[in-house]
Design an enzyme around this catalytic site. Sequence first.
Site, short mmCIF file in Angstrom:
data_model
loop_
_atom_site.label_atom_id
_atom_site.label_comp_id
_atom_site.label_asym_id
_atom_site.label_seq_id
_atom_site.Cartn_x
_atom_site.Cartn_y
_atom_site.Cartn_z
N GLU A 165 78.68 74.60 51.58
CA GLU A 165 77.53 73.87 51.05
C GLU A 165 76.34 73.91 52.00
O GLU A 165 75.62 72.93 52.15
CB GLU A 165 77.89 72.43 50.66
N HIS B 169 81.97 64.56 53.41
CA HIS B 169 83.26 65.14 53.75
C HIS B 169 83.54 64.95 55.23
O HIS B 169 82.60 64.87 56.05
CB HIS B 169 83.30 66.64 53.44
#
Length: 605
Positions: free
Chosen positions: A327, A591
């Site tokens: 990402e 995360h």
Amino acid sequence: MSEPVVVAMAACGGCAYCARASEPDRGDPQDTPMPWPPPSTLPDAPFPSRTLAAVAAVAEALLAPGCWALDRLLALQPTTAQRARWRRHRAGRCLAVGARLLAAPALLLALLLALPPALLGLLLWLPAQAKRRPFVHQHVATAPAAEPWDPRRARGFTFLTANLCLLPSGLARFSNLGGTRRRAALIARLLAPGAPAEPSGHRRGLLEPRRGQGGGYGGTLSTAAPGQPGGDSRVDPWMVASPAAPVAGTMPWPEMPMANPTPMTNPWPTVDSVPTLELPMTNPTLGPTPSPVTSPGPERPIPLPDPMPPVLTDHIPPDTDFVCLQEVFDATAATTLRRRLGHRFPHVLWGVGPGGLRCGQLRVLGSGLVLGSRFPLLAARFHPFPNGAREDALANKGLLVAQVLLGTGRGRRVVGYLGCTHLQAPAPDATIRDVQLSLVLRWLREFRREQERPGDLVAFDVFCGDLNFDNCSQGDALNQQHPLFKEFWDPARRGSGQDQPWAIGTLLDCLKIYEEPVSTPEKMRRTLSQPWGRERFLAGPILSCGALDTKAPRPWQGRRVDRALLRRDPALATEVTGFSVITQLATLSDHLPLALRLRLGPADL
């Protein structure tokens, strides 16, 4: 066109751009020793000519105003941290809402005015992207390179995987994050703080605590007062260094031998084939795949420390050898990140999986993958997924796989294989992820078979990334049973639907990432070491529709969507000497990074 290119085109439905980059000629493994580091044959620029690069630059300049206006319009959605700041001031909410009401029409008008040049830019951007290379290799000669490894001596290797959620700020708001470029600068300094990298292979003391030191959930240190029974020893297993090889700003590594390693036998038999796809596809069907790279033999148990060292830590390991990031979508953030990574990792693959028309679909974003290595990269390839759906269809997600040169021994190359991916995200899309896993397994096999020379000594074959499914949710049962786990081993997994008792989730509840108990790395480490903290701040098990499974056993361990796996039955003696979930990116991502440390060798050559 070479045969490997034809294979890659068949795998993605005809996209020639995902073909393998140029590779060194295959020669006799008994030739003279390879120079260190060897000259790179990977592409070092996004485009094959300056003309194409100029066309792409003009296209991006025409697209920039419209992209900026759209990004700012989406970024008007406040994060929970912004709402909390408004509540602390009497007029804060009124002023903020008023400013947004005034800004929204202005940004919408700017977006409409930017549409004509953006349309022209799109017409230039699409053909330019079609000629763009699948990735770019950044080689920084001044970065501290790792010394070549002699496999007759044991050595440790550390792998780090992290989803950074570096989307454009407007899109990052959907994960309750913002300030993408600011976050990118902060994350880059944490991943590559600028100090010389520790030579991890030059020490015997790895990551294991002394017996009895790893109490608490997942081996986390207790949060009781220091000096009390079960109290916090304040020793972070990742932030200490060998007295013989100190790292700036860290404590010395204690020399700690392996504590009764327990052989972890494979709960699954090794398989010769897995279901894959016949492409191109509309309604994908599974079919046979080629046999594995080598014929499976008796499986070698891979030991784990007993007891398991502390799993939660608030620092990124200072001796990381390989970093796999997901990402990293924002172009400016990606530039900031890869330049900073170059201070620590001489070899960085960036610009992976460019956008444009790929596999018959318009990809607005790239793959978001970045790979950094302290060892030279011999070959690499990117394979795009042909079946992205919903919002994921806007990104060119896929698999990045690389062959790494670790050293030589008696005329034999010592190599490793490293794969990095990011699978389909929406929770209900388990069937799409299942197809992608089959493709990943097939591509990993093909790449290794094509790159491996006679006489090569394969030290490791590691696969990591954000798989977007866990091993505890009822809704992820289909993916949990995929044959990938028969060929690759997850140290934190006992079997389908069952994790190790010390395992901990890597996905946070994004709506709570700014709350006080998880607002700093140290606070998050202490909080997640407690059952109430995991239940409150980690994402819990889900149903197939994506809703929270209210009947799941509590307290839960959390969703482990970020994984680091290694191929079963390694060629060298292999021990897992460290497995860590890291809280250092508190408030910077939704995360938690994951680190895996292996001790390999020695080899009898």
